[in-house]
Each structure stands twice: as C-alpha cells, then as structure tokens.
Design an enzyme around this catalytic site. Structure first.
Site, PDB file in Angstrom:
ATOM      1  N   PRO A 108       2.714   3.731  -3.138  1.00  0.00           N
ATOM      2  CG  PRO A 108       4.319   2.111  -3.016  1.00  0.00           C
ATOM      3  CD  PRO A 108       3.158   2.506  -3.797  1.00  0.00           C
ATOM      4  CD  GLU A 109       2.586  10.315  -3.079  1.00  0.00           C
ATOM      5  OE1 GLU A 109       3.231  11.376  -3.116  1.00  0.00           O
ATOM      6  OE2 GLU A 109       1.378  10.271  -2.795  1.00  0.00           O
ATOM      7  CE  LYS A 147       5.476   8.789  -7.414  1.00  0.00           C
ATOM      8  NZ  LYS A 147       4.159   9.093  -7.997  1.00  0.00           N
ATOM      9  CG  HIS A 156      -4.411  -9.835  -2.733  1.00  0.00           C
ATOM     10  ND1 HIS A 156      -5.222 -10.159  -3.802  1.00  0.00           N
ATOM     11  CD2 HIS A 156      -5.253  -9.485  -1.738  1.00  0.00           C
ATOM     12  CE1 HIS A 156      -6.480  -9.997  -3.465  1.00  0.00           C
ATOM     13  NE2 HIS A 156      -6.538  -9.583  -2.213  1.00  0.00           N
ATOM     14  NE  ARG A 183      -6.531  -0.599  -7.540  1.00  0.00           N
ATOM     15  CZ  ARG A 183      -6.762   0.702  -7.629  1.00  0.00           C
ATOM     16  NH1 ARG A 183      -6.410   1.508  -6.657  1.00  0.00           N
ATOM     17  NH2 ARG A 183      -7.333   1.192  -8.697  1.00  0.00           N
ATOM     18  NE  ARG A 235      -4.734   9.965  -9.116  1.00  0.00           N
ATOM     19  CZ  ARG A 235      -3.517   9.574  -8.733  1.00  0.00           C
ATOM     20  NH1 ARG A 235      -2.477   9.809  -9.500  1.00  0.00           N
ATOM     21  NH2 ARG A 235      -3.350   8.945  -7.591  1.00  0.00           N
TER      22      ARG A 235
END
Length: 244
Positions: free
Chosen positions: A2-3, A36, A67, A86, A233
């Site tokens: 998320p940004e 963030k 998760h 992750r 990126r």
DNA sequence: ATTCGGACCTGAAAGC
DNA sequence: TGCTTTCAGGTCCGAA
C-alpha cells in the site's frame, strides 16, 4: 503494497469504527496516517504503529487465514486482523509517536510548491522517479503512483531532477495532489493483495494509465507503454509523451 | 556522496 | 507436464 491512498483508505475506515473502543485496556482516541504508516493513538499518549510493506492487510473482523500474523481484540469483542503473506510488514507500540517524524519529509498531499522546489534543487542528480519514492524527501508515494504522476506530468521517470524546468515542476506539484486525491476517492489500487479494512478491493486500477500496462497503447498517442528498471524497480511510461 | 545489488519472505505467473 | 526464472503497492544495509 500500500501507498498513501491505500493506507489513507484504511485509516478513514478504522477511524469511523474503532475510535472510542479499548485495546488492552487503553482507549483509542484517533487513527492517523504519516507517510505509509498507520498510527492508532491512545488516551495515555502512546500509539500502536503499523507498516504494511508489500502485502500487509488490516481487516476489521476478518476471518483468520493462513497468513494471519496477529489478531487485535477490542473490548467489545470486535477484532482487527493483520494478514501479511510476505512477512515484511510490522507493528510496534511506541510511547510517543513524535519519534517517527524524523524519518519523513512533508506529506505528499500537503507539500507546497516552494518546499518541493527547494527539495528538488538540493538533489539535482537523482532521477525523478527515485526522488518521488524517497520518503525522506516527500512522504507517501510509491511505485504505482510515481509512474502515474510522471505520466500525467509528461516527465520521463529517469529525468534528472536538476533538469526540470519551472513549468514541469509546477505540473508535477499539481499532479501529485490530483492523482493521489483521486486514488483516495476510489479507495486505492488493488492489484493482488490489497484489500481495505472492510475486505473490499480498491477501484483505482481502472484509472491506471501506465502502471503494469507495458505493451498497451498510450491513452494520449499511438505509442506503446514501455517498462524499464530504475533503482531496481519497474518504471512504466510512454516513450513518446515522456521524453528524456 | 550517490548508486547498485542483495536481503528480507511467499506465491503467482510466465518462460522453456 | 514440470522445472526454472521473474516479478510483486517497501525499505534497509553494505559494498563499490
């Protein structure tokens, strides 16, 4: 993952529901966002801080899943479920959230043109995409929205900051606001893992002009969107509209 | 001082 | 059908 728009969406939803509830005996007074980070404030001045990194989710009364890393229980029996496939994301309790301020530049939605200009001027060699994603310079922008902001501003992502003219900087400043505000309005971009606090997807993906659109036609001309690597990126842009 | 790659993890999708 | 490689909304660290 998320940004700014995604974290802000979660913040607004949590704010409405959990302020006034208690978490381990402490009353929640506010839910804030800085860069963030999502910050839950308590009446005693302490805070609970989250960073969702790439795949973190915060879901109100979510079902525990494979998760799920943590379930926060409120005094009324409702829950806040932290999922993170992750495992890059984190949370921590802090006595005073002021200590977080040193890590971040001005908020992307609040930065004024003068301070943006000054900050750009003091780092003339850096590529503009990397500038926009550096949280010390300007806080909240990541890989999706840097690409979208640069497309809207017709600036090549690898353009050196020192080579931007006044007109481009002004346009950039306007588009940072415009794109992020619209993305917040549509509750962010759900590509894979992102869900908001109610478990819903964000709708902004349908407004993406370049991000993950390699090979498709530019909406302004006939060229095809290209993808290159900048600072490790992916950067997506139109080679015709955004020239070096 | 900057820039680069790699590290942290898991899993989906693409390539062969 | 498999096996391998690449890629992913982020950030930190150490080596060139």
């Amino acid at each position: 993952m998320p940004e700014l728009p995604e974290v802000e969406t979660i913040r607004r939803q949590l704010q409405k529901i959990i302020v006034g509830k208690k978490l381990s005996g402490k009353e929640i007074t506010a839910v804030r966002r800085r860069a963030k980070l999502l910050i839950i404030d308590f009446k005693d001045g302490s805070s609970l801080v989250f960073h969702l990194k790439m795949s973190g989710q915060l879901i109100l009364n979510g079902q525990p899943l494979k998760h799920t890393r943590k379930i926060f229980k409120f005094n009324d029996g409702s829950t806040l479920v932290f999922n993170d496939m992750r495992k890059f994301g984190w949370w921590k309790r802090v006595k005073n959230s002021q200590i977080l301020e040193k890590d971040f530049g001005p908020e992307a939605l609040k930065i004024n043109l003068i301070s943006l200009k000054n900050c750009l001027k003091s780092h003339p060699k850096i590529k503009i995409k990397q500038f926009l994603m550096n949280q010390h310079f300007i806080a909240g922008i990541g890989n999706i929205y840097s690409d979208e902001i640069l497309f809207a501003s017709k600036i090549h992502p690898a353009k050196q900051v020192g080579k931007l003219n006044d007109r481009q900087i002004k346009l950039l400043h306007q588009n940072i606001k415009k794109i992020l505000e619209k993305a917040v309005e549509y509750k962010g971009s759900s590509l894979k893992d992102y869900f908001d606090a109610s478990g819903q997807k964000g709708d902004y993906v349908k407004y993406h002009q370049v991000y993950q659109k390699e090979g498709s036609k530019c909406s302004r001309c006939t060229s095809k969107i290209k993808r290159i690597k900048i600072g490790g990126r992916s950067a997506h842009f139109c080679p015709n509209c955004q020239k070096l």
